[in-house]
Every structure is written in C-alpha cells, then in structure tokens.
Scaffold this motif. Sequence first.
Motif, mmCIF file in Angstrom:
data_model
loop_
_atom_site.group_PDB
_atom_site.id
_atom_site.type_symbol
_atom_site.label_atom_id
_atom_site.label_comp_id
_atom_site.label_asym_id
_atom_site.label_seq_id
_atom_site.Cartn_x
_atom_site.Cartn_y
_atom_site.Cartn_z
ATOM 1 N N ASN A 1 43.640 32.437 45.699
ATOM 2 C CA ASN A 1 43.633 33.230 44.469
ATOM 3 C C ASN A 1 42.550 34.284 44.626
ATOM 4 O O ASN A 1 41.381 33.941 44.807
ATOM 5 C CB ASN A 1 43.317 32.353 43.255
ATOM 6 N N THR B 1 44.002 26.647 36.443
ATOM 7 C CA THR B 1 43.827 27.787 37.352
ATOM 8 C C THR B 1 44.326 29.068 36.709
ATOM 9 O O THR B 1 43.666 30.109 36.788
ATOM 10 C CB THR B 1 44.534 27.522 38.701
ATOM 11 N N LEU C 1 38.629 35.258 34.543
ATOM 12 C CA LEU C 1 37.875 35.991 35.573
ATOM 13 C C LEU C 1 38.354 37.441 35.690
ATOM 14 O O LEU C 1 37.534 38.345 35.878
ATOM 15 C CB LEU C 1 38.016 35.294 36.922
ATOM 16 N N LYS D 1 41.827 30.167 34.059
ATOM 17 C CA LYS D 1 40.572 30.599 34.672
ATOM 18 C C LYS D 1 40.738 31.959 35.354
ATOM 19 O O LYS D 1 39.863 32.827 35.255
ATOM 20 C CB LYS D 1 40.074 29.549 35.684
ATOM 21 N N LEU D 2 41.858 32.167 36.032
ATOM 22 C CA LEU D 2 42.105 33.465 36.667
ATOM 23 C C LEU D 2 42.209 34.572 35.622
ATOM 24 O O LEU D 2 41.683 35.676 35.825
ATOM 25 C CB LEU D 2 43.372 33.417 37.524
ATOM 26 N N THR E 1 37.198 35.245 45.113
ATOM 27 C CA THR E 1 38.243 34.235 45.254
ATOM 28 C C THR E 1 37.947 33.095 44.292
ATOM 29 O O THR E 1 36.810 32.891 43.880
ATOM 30 C CB THR E 1 38.331 33.703 46.694
ATOM 31 N N TYR E 2 39.006 32.362 43.965
ATOM 32 C CA TYR E 2 38.858 31.211 43.092
ATOM 33 C C TYR E 2 39.573 30.039 43.728
ATOM 34 O O TYR E 2 40.760 30.129 44.028
ATOM 35 C CB TYR E 2 39.420 31.504 41.699
#
Length: 189
Positions: A54, A179, A186, A182-183, A48-49
């Motif tokens: 997320n 976000t 990742l 970053k997602l 999760t983030y």
Amino acid sequence: MADGRKRGSSLRTYVALLRGVNLGARNKVSMADLRALFLDLGHEEVATYVQSGNVIFKSEVGNDAELTKAIEGRIARDLGLSITVVVRTKAQLARVAADNPFVANEPEPTKLHVTFLAGAPSRADVSELEATKFAPDEFRLVGKEIYLHTPQGYGRTKLSGAYFEKQLGVAATTRNWRTVTKLAELASA
C-alpha cells in the motif's frame, strides 16, 4: 524530478494498491525499495502502510491509467515482478471509506473487506453475479469496488479476489476494513 516537471505544482494525492505482494514466499517486495521506486518515478511524499503493498504518494500525473502503467512497468523493470497495481485518488478512497453499506450493522471490522477492481466490469459480467449464492456472506458492487461482509471471516469465504477476477474478467486486490480506513486517513492527512 525524473521527467523535468516543475516541483510542487498541482500535486494530487493517490494510493496505489499492489496485488499479491509479500504473500508467503512469492512476490517479495521491500517497502523501502518500493518507496525508492516511487520517488524515482518523480512522485513526492511517498509512504507505505504495512507490508502488503500500500503506497500513499503525491504526483503531478493526473491520469490514473498513466500512473498505473508507469508503476507496473517500473516494478517489472526494477524488481523483476509482474504485479497488478490499482490506483485510487484521495477523494475516491474517502468515498470508499464513507460508503460501506455493511459498516452500520457490523461492529467487528475484521468481518469487512473491500475488493478494489483495476477496471470497470462489463454490465453483462455484473449481471451474472449472484449475491444470494454465498449466504451468510454478502457483497455489494459499487463502481469499481466490491464491499464484502464475511461473518465467518475472510479466510472462510468463497468471495475472494480470485473469484471476482474470474467472474468479472478484471484484476482485483482486496484489503481489510482497517487497512481501507487507515489508508483513507493517511491520504487525507
């Protein structure tokens, strides 16, 4: 795995974006519980983030609609919440991060957001949107994403997820630009 599929064969990376999670006192969801729920569904490498729902994960399920339905069903069953889930593949999210039409002219990422639509809006509903009506705020609809540029901040714009849901008749969830990027990072790791 919960459904008996062979472990490790043809895993795809996805990102699930939960709508309206952990906003104030409503729809409280522990990220540990959310990770456990995804693992129990048979997904792998679940992470999760931040606390806004997320989830990055790998799955053998190749159908976005099937994934979404299963995740929403388990959240309702296990957590007692009716939550809209928007799923994007690693490749789709990478495209979203690469194609932002506002990023070249806006050095401040806090003024950029993306609204992710749960489905494709109808052409008739899209044609009703008036981009110039919200100046200085701007938006661009590209497929199932709406890129937002809000020079005075997202908290001051009328271009909210609720506005787009009402206008387009499609559930939506919005993420800030940091976000989103970053997602994408990742999911590609």
